[in-house]
Each structure stands twice: as C-alpha cells, then as structure tokens.
Design an enzyme around this catalytic site. Structure first.
Site: not given
Length: 251
Positions: A155, A159
């Site tokens: 994640y 990002k």
C-alpha cells in the site's frame, strides 16, 4: 468566487462509497455531470445525484484492467460527449503484513489497483480531456504516499508511486492545458478504515491518535479539497501532492 461546473463532465473512480461517493456528490452539487465508476454494481451514488436533479451514470470497471478502463472512458464520451475532470480515487488497502511476509499475490493486486489503475485511467482520460483544451485530473494518494507505515509495504509503495506518477504527468501536461495533482488524505472515516480497525475501540483510538486534531477526517472534507483543486481558483497549481489531514504529516 462561486465554483461551478455547469456543462462539465467528471469521472470519479471508486465512487460508490467513502471519499469517492462524497466527491461525486460534491461535483454534482456544483453542476457537473458525473460518471461514477466502481468494480461492482452499485447505483446508490447515481440515484442520490439523480434524485437531487443532477445527471449521472454508473459504469462497472476494474481499473487494473486495460480493457475495462478503455471502455469506461468510451462510455463516458458516448453518454456525455466530453470529459473535463477526473478524480482517480479507486484503491484498496491490501492485506496487512510485514515486508518479508507480504505475499506476491497481495503485492501485485495492491499495486495493480492503486498504481497501475491510476496510470491506466490517465492514459485514456488525458486524450479526451485534451479535446476540450483544458481540464484537471486529481489522483488519490495518501499520507502513506508521503511517509512510511509498518505492515503495509504494498500500500505504501503504491501510494508513493501515485505521487511520482502525478508529478510526471503534471510536467507532461502543464503546457497542454491539463493540470494534474494528487490529494493525500489522512485517516478518514470510510469503509477502508473500518476494515483496518475492525471498529474496535482500541484500534480506533490508535488510529485517531495519529491525528493531532484527535478525530477521523470526514469524506466530505476530502471532497471539498478535490473540487477546489479542479476549480479555476486553483488554476496555478499542478504537480502538487496536497496532504489533507489533521496534521499528522506535519509532525
């Protein structure tokens, strides 16, 4: 200056819930025709917009798949004849695990939706926005795109990648009339945070403790930032990754 998007068209991916839903409603409130995109059928956001007198359609799309994204943009043009704004917001948190325990399957899926998905969306959105002579794309990153978080390697990497991709696209599009920015939300009250906390008191307190203001942000607070970034009031801003949180990044 009153922000208005009358006769404009906006795509919102991940538009069935959370930040995406709030942003789709915010675009509609300002007069835009809205294309709500999500990976499974859900007409709730579309119906809310129509019930309030706005125009909207729903398109089922897996943003990690080229064919789906291409059709998403084609259906948008078929329905409304143009594209002016895009909020590329669809994302998943993946499975929590340390870097050494993160599976290849989890890595590929998380990167595929969160990073490849935004690249694919821009790949097909940019040519259509160029036909209007100007427009705006806002990509959804996260405070996890600016700092690290243990236990979420895929994640966090995805990002961070969104921030770099946004800056690159912004430089490519700056003189073509398209502004490209990213919004980096803090801890926001969404179904994703509910999954991460399990809604347990201890976990909620841990997450709210990350925010100096002492509370979760609300989806509408991010939606307001996205709408402003798409408006002419932000006409000099491109290639920016805006942190929208209660001060966590500033610590």
């Amino acid at each position: 200056m009153e922000i208005t998007f009358k006769n404009k068209v906006a795509i919102v991916t991940g538009g069935s819930s959370g930040i995406g839903k709030a942003t789709a409603l915010a675009f509609a409130k300002k007069g835009a025709k809205v294309v709500i995109v999500d990976w499974k059928e859900n007409d709730e956001t579309m119906n809310l917009i129509k019930d309030s007198g706005g125009e909207a359609i729903f398109i089922k799309c897996d943003v990690s798949k080229t064919a789906d994204v291409k059709v998403m943009v084609e259906k948008t043009i078929a329905a409304f004849g143009r594209l002016d704004y895009a909020f590329n917001n669809a994302g998943i948190e993946g499975i929590a695990a340390s870097t050494q325990d993160c599976t290849e399957e989890n890595w590929d899926k998380t990167i595929g939706v969160n990073l490849k998905g935004i690249w694919l969306c821009m790949k097909y959105e940019i040519p259509e926005i160029l036909k209007q002579g100007k427009g705006v794309i806002v990509n959804c990153s996260s405070v996890a795109g600016l700092v690290g978080f243990p236990g979420l390697p895929a994640y966090v990497a995805s990002k961070h990648g969104v921030v770099g991709l946004t800056k690159t696209a912004a430089l490519e599009c700056a003189k073509l009339g398209i502004r490209v920015n990213a919004v980096c939300p803090g801890v926001i009250q969404t179904p994703m945070i509910d999954r991460l906390t399990g809604k347990t008191k201890e976990a909620v307190e841990q997450f709210t403790g990350l925010e100096p203001v002492g509370r979760f942000g609300q989806p509408e607070e991010i939606a307001n930032a996205v709408v402003w970034m798409c408006s002419d009031e932000a006409s000099f801003i491109t290639g920016h990754a805006m942190a929208v949180d209660g001060g966590f990044v500033a610590q």
